[in-house]
Design an enzyme around this catalytic site. Sequence first.
Site, short mmCIF file in Angstrom:
data_model
loop_
_atom_site.label_atom_id
_atom_site.label_comp_id
_atom_site.label_asym_id
_atom_site.label_seq_id
_atom_site.Cartn_x
_atom_site.Cartn_y
_atom_site.Cartn_z
N TYR A 53 0.85 -1.01 -0.05
CA TYR A 53 0.00 -0.06 -0.10
C TYR A 53 1.02 1.28 -0.01
O TYR A 53 1.89 1.35 0.53
CB TYR A 53 -0.88 -0.10 1.46
CG TYR A 53 -2.09 -1.00 1.14
CD1 TYR A 53 -2.12 -1.85 0.07
CD2 TYR A 53 -2.94 -1.28 2.33
CE1 TYR A 53 -3.26 -2.76 0.08
CE2 TYR A 53 -3.76 -1.87 2.20
CZ TYR A 53 -4.08 -2.94 1.23
OH TYR A 53 -5.12 -3.68 1.15
N GLY A 221 -17.80 1.93 -4.35
CA GLY A 221 -18.77 3.02 -3.88
C GLY A 221 -20.02 2.91 -4.71
O GLY A 221 -21.15 3.61 -4.49
N LEU A 223 -22.53 0.87 -4.06
CA LEU A 223 -23.66 0.75 -2.64
C LEU A 223 -23.56 1.71 -1.75
O LEU A 223 -24.25 1.61 -0.97
CB LEU A 223 -23.32 -0.69 -1.88
CG LEU A 223 -23.30 -1.98 -3.02
CD1 LEU A 223 -23.05 -3.16 -2.08
CD2 LEU A 223 -24.71 -2.13 -3.44
N GLY A 225 -24.82 4.97 -2.17
CA GLY A 225 -25.75 6.28 -3.00
C GLY A 225 -25.23 6.96 -3.96
O GLY A 225 -25.21 8.10 -4.17
#
Length: 330
Positions: A53, A221, A223, A225
């Site tokens: 990462y 992203g 789920l 909105g």
Amino acid sequence: MKYTQLGRTGLKVSRLVLGTMNFGPQTDEADSHAIMDAALDAGLNFFDTANVYGWGENKGRTESIIGNWFAKGGERRDKVVLATKVYGNMGADGEAWPNHDKLSAVNIRRAVDASLKRLQTDYIDLYQFHHVDRNTPFEEIWQAIDVLVQQGKVLYAGSSNFPGYKIAQANEIAARRGGTIGLVSEQCLYNLAERRAEMEVVPAAQEYGLGVIPWSPLHGGLLGGVIKKEVQGGRRASGRAADTLADPSSRAQIQAYEDLLDKHGIEPGEAALAWLLTRPGVTGPIVGPRTAEQLASALRAVELELSEELLTSLDEIFPGPGPSPEAFAW
């Protein structure tokens, strides 16, 4: 915060896992430290990272940010269940020198020492195999992990992105060796829109006593909105979410999901996390907040109770594969 045991172990962890992949690439060090402080203040004690990462020429940067946070003291390290991963090529140019990636004993030894240095700690609670290494036998992998456990550098081992049969193979070989606890967790892609893990990964994890740690609980992203945000002029969908919304039938499915939750007065992202917390075998989903506000929203999901009516409606919009093996056997 609510807690549970990690799989069959005695290790107690929070029902949410703080994902740190954005620390460095999208969130600067000061804000990353503030998010970790807020998570700890809220009782979230399970932090997940990986040696790669930071990505590209900054691989390892995320672990370094966490290490600098631990160095501030205040019992930060003692309060955190720290999980990191090994497998990836750590070369900044994408070219790995032989034996500098994957799961050979020599790379595991090298990688764990490098992670410990960046993390500024002398042990890792959960050391996870980031992917399957088809060229290294599990006998060699477990021998390397046994040495690390004996040295006190690693306490538990887990997998990530493993198919069900590899979970079984890893733990059967661990059992034959004796004295090796084997895998205690599996970190997999699992959410309302992507339920293939229910076919074999989750059943295998339950059979062998692994805690399931879903990554991408909002499916990039999708789920969270995403359509509502577009309409309101907010952040537009990108990546996996944008590709999905380009398909009319998939867009209609996401619209139905958002309409359902609007009817119940629940934020989509919080519902997606709360749904995972109802699933058998799930320890806790990984949330990767870029901001303190996103962390606060995720924390609310732990206390959210979804009614049976709502759970049934969610299954109708996002039907899972069904029980295993019936789902694919007949």
